[in-house]
Design an enzyme around this catalytic site. Structure first.
Site, PDB file in Angstrom:
ATOM      1  CD  GLU A   1     132.218   2.956  95.351  1.00  0.00           C
ATOM      2  OE1 GLU A   1     132.283   4.095  94.855  1.00  0.00           O
ATOM      3  OE2 GLU A   1     131.140   2.347  95.549  1.00  0.00           O
TER       4      GLU A   1
ATOM      5  CG  HIS B   1     129.383   3.029  92.380  1.00  0.00           C
ATOM      6  ND1 HIS B   1     129.087   2.652  93.673  1.00  0.00           N
ATOM      7  CD2 HIS B   1     128.210   3.085  91.726  1.00  0.00           C
ATOM      8  CE1 HIS B   1     127.786   2.463  93.797  1.00  0.00           C
ATOM      9  NE2 HIS B   1     127.221   2.725  92.626  1.00  0.00           N
TER      10      HIS B   1
ATOM     11  CB  CYS C   1     125.397   5.277  94.008  1.00  0.00           C
ATOM     12  SG  CYS C   1     124.249   4.483  92.866  1.00  0.00           S
TER      13      CYS C   1
END
Ligand code: MN
Length: 244
Positions: free
Chosen positions: A220, A218, A114
């Protein structure tokens, strides 16, 4: 006893007073987990270090992960302030810009998430949309926390023969989208590796570098998806080669 290499992955952090701290703390915890799950040793890189200390720490790390967070100071890319800007931290900008430039100079593996993509671009002379509303025909990209894992807000088209294409192994992906800024003019040192259907850049790579990839989404938050885990695994694999 078998000795396995445990690459040290430096992870950048947001300031304690970031206005979005609760969300960023949660994302950071998921990033730490993602690095560990991929076989790396996560090392948080604090803000406020002297350049000498930061440089010495950088030298010991086998790879870097640039995390999401607040906006970069628009003065860094020759733009004026904008009402949509939030979480600007001169200290974070200073720390991460130094690390990003050292990554390029040293050929050290790095992965950006990001803000990490925006950082790569600004570090090498590119510019940003201070808010995605500045991009004509933009889709919605600024979803809230509800979009982190459950929804797939938009697709990305992946460019052939990029590190991203090699890792993901398919020409398109559905991704989450939690950003209100994006790359505008792409730095000459970078190659676009993925775009959203509205043309916005969703991934970039440093040209001629063994592993320096940044994505606008993202991964994660999507640990159940193998192609998203592979982004962390790719960083750790590249770092293992560096540290060997
Ligand atoms: Mn997006």
């Amino acid at each position: 006893m078998m000795i396995t290499t445990l690459p040290l992955i430096g992870i950048t952090v947001h300031p304690d007073d970031d206005p979005d701290r609760a969300n960023l703390d949660r994302l950071l915890a998921q990033i730490v987990q993602g690095v560990e799950r991929a076989g790396g040793a996560p090392v948080l890189v604090p803000l406020g270090l002297s350049e000498t200390t930061l440089r010495g720490l950088f030298a010991r790390l086998d790879g870097l992960l640039f995390t999401g967070g607040g906006d970069m100071d628009p003065a860094l890319y020759g733009a004026e302030p904008h009402p949509a800007l939030g979480g600007v931290s001169g200290e974070r900008d200073r720390t991460e810009l130094a690390l990003a430039r050292w990554v390029a100079a040293a050929g050290k593996p790095a992965f950006g998430i990001c803000r990490g993509a925006q950082l790569f671009n600004v570090a090498f002379g590119g510019t940003l949309y201070r808010d995605i509303s500045e991009h004509p025909g933009a889709l919605r990209h600024a979803y809230g926390a509800e979009a982190e894992s459950a929804l797939r807000p938009h697709a990305v088209q992946i460019e052939e023969e990029t590190t991203l294409a090699r890792l993901v192994g398919r020409p398109a992906l559905e991704v989450n989208s939690l950003h209100h800024q994006a790359l505008r003019q792409v730095a000459p040192a970078l190659r676009v590796a993925a775009r959203a259907p509205d043309g916005l850049v969703e991934a970039v790579e440093l040209i001629g570098h063994p592993f320096a990839l940044a994505v606008q989404w993202h991964p994660e938050c999507l640990p159940a998806l193998p192609e998203q885990r592979r982004l962390f695994e790719g960083l750790v694999a590249a770092a293992r080669l560096t540290g060997a």
